[in-house]
Scaffold this motif. Structure first.
Motif, PDB file in Angstrom:
ATOM      1  N   PHE A   1      -5.388  -1.285  -7.772  1.00 54.85           N
ATOM      2  CA  PHE A   1      -4.745  -0.149  -7.110  1.00 54.85           C
ATOM      3  C   PHE A   1      -5.759   0.591  -6.254  1.00 54.85           C
ATOM      4  O   PHE A   1      -6.948   0.644  -6.584  1.00 54.85           O
ATOM      5  N   LEU A   2      -5.261   1.154  -5.167  1.00 60.26           N
ATOM      6  CA  LEU A   2      -6.107   1.970  -4.312  1.00 60.26           C
ATOM      7  C   LEU A   2      -6.201   3.374  -4.918  1.00 60.26           C
ATOM      8  O   LEU A   2      -5.273   3.842  -5.571  1.00 60.26           O
ATOM      9  N   ARG A   3      -7.275   4.020  -4.689  1.00 63.59           N
ATOM     10  CA  ARG A   3      -7.436   5.384  -5.177  1.00 63.59           C
ATOM     11  C   ARG A   3      -6.580   6.320  -4.353  1.00 63.59           C
ATOM     12  O   ARG A   3      -6.437   6.132  -3.144  1.00 63.59           O
ATOM     13  N   PRO A   4      -6.029   7.331  -4.974  1.00 62.27           N
ATOM     14  CA  PRO A   4      -5.252   8.296  -4.193  1.00 62.27           C
ATOM     15  C   PRO A   4      -6.163   9.038  -3.229  1.00 62.27           C
ATOM     16  O   PRO A   4      -7.322   9.319  -3.552  1.00 62.27           O
ATOM     17  N   SER A   5      -5.640   9.331  -2.068  1.00 63.54           N
ATOM     18  CA  SER A   5      -6.445  10.045  -1.076  1.00 63.54           C
ATOM     19  C   SER A   5      -6.523  11.524  -1.457  1.00 63.54           C
ATOM     20  O   SER A   5      -5.600  12.093  -2.021  1.00 63.54           O
TER      21      SER A   5
ATOM     22  N   TYR B   1       3.600   1.114  -3.223  1.00 57.88           N
ATOM     23  CA  TYR B   1       3.154   0.841  -4.592  1.00 57.88           C
ATOM     24  C   TYR B   1       1.672   1.118  -4.838  1.00 57.88           C
ATOM     25  O   TYR B   1       1.194   0.947  -5.948  1.00 57.88           O
ATOM     26  N   ASN B   2       0.931   1.519  -3.802  1.00 57.75           N
ATOM     27  CA  ASN B   2      -0.495   1.816  -3.912  1.00 57.75           C
ATOM     28  C   ASN B   2      -1.292   0.595  -4.398  1.00 57.75           C
ATOM     29  O   ASN B   2      -2.313   0.724  -5.051  1.00 57.75           O
TER      30      ASN B   2
ATOM     31  N   ASN C   1      -3.626  -2.601  -3.833  1.00 49.77           N
ATOM     32  CA  ASN C   1      -4.684  -3.001  -2.924  1.00 49.77           C
ATOM     33  C   ASN C   1      -4.397  -4.406  -2.373  1.00 49.77           C
ATOM     34  O   ASN C   1      -4.391  -5.373  -3.132  1.00 49.77           O
TER      35      ASN C   1
ATOM     36  N   VAL D   1       0.837  -1.204   0.000  1.00 48.46           N
ATOM     37  CA  VAL D   1       0.000   0.000   0.000  1.00 48.46           C
ATOM     38  C   VAL D   1       0.869   1.250   0.000  1.00 48.46           C
ATOM     39  O   VAL D   1       0.703   2.137  -0.834  1.00 48.46           O
ATOM     40  N   ARG D   2       1.792   1.313   0.925  1.00 53.20           N
ATOM     41  CA  ARG D   2       2.596   2.527   1.107  1.00 53.20           C
ATOM     42  C   ARG D   2       3.521   2.821  -0.070  1.00 53.20           C
ATOM     43  O   ARG D   2       3.647   3.964  -0.496  1.00 53.20           O
TER      44      ARG D   2
END
Length: 79
Positions: A73-77, A57-58, A60, A54-55
């Motif tokens: 991939f996680l969405r950018p905050s 490479y983003n 999920n 997560v930290r």
């Protein structure tokens, strides 16, 4: 995690990081080859490895563990 599920998750993780080998995966995650071997033996990813995905490479971790319809991939905050 059962062996076939773990193997599939490991393959997803390697593909996401552009690795074909466990040695490459270890290098990308800042681990030793022995640490990867232990995870493979136990059929379990450490919490630190999942947090690193997560930290750094983003990626999920739910997608790594379960694949399927989960986003890779996680969405950018939004800050």
């Amino acid at each position: 995690m059962k062996k076939p599920e773990f193997a599939a998750a490991l393959d997803r993780m390697k593909a996401a990081l552009g690795c074909e080998t466990q040695k490459c995966l270890a290098m990308r995650l800042g681990l030793t080859a022995s640490a990867i071997a232990i995870m493979c033996y136990r059929h379990r990813f450490s919490d630190g490895v999942l947090l690193s995905l997560v930290r750094e490479y983003n990626i999920n971790p739910t997608w790594v563990l379960h694949g399927g319809e989960h986003p890779k991939f996680l969405r950018p905050s939004k800050e």
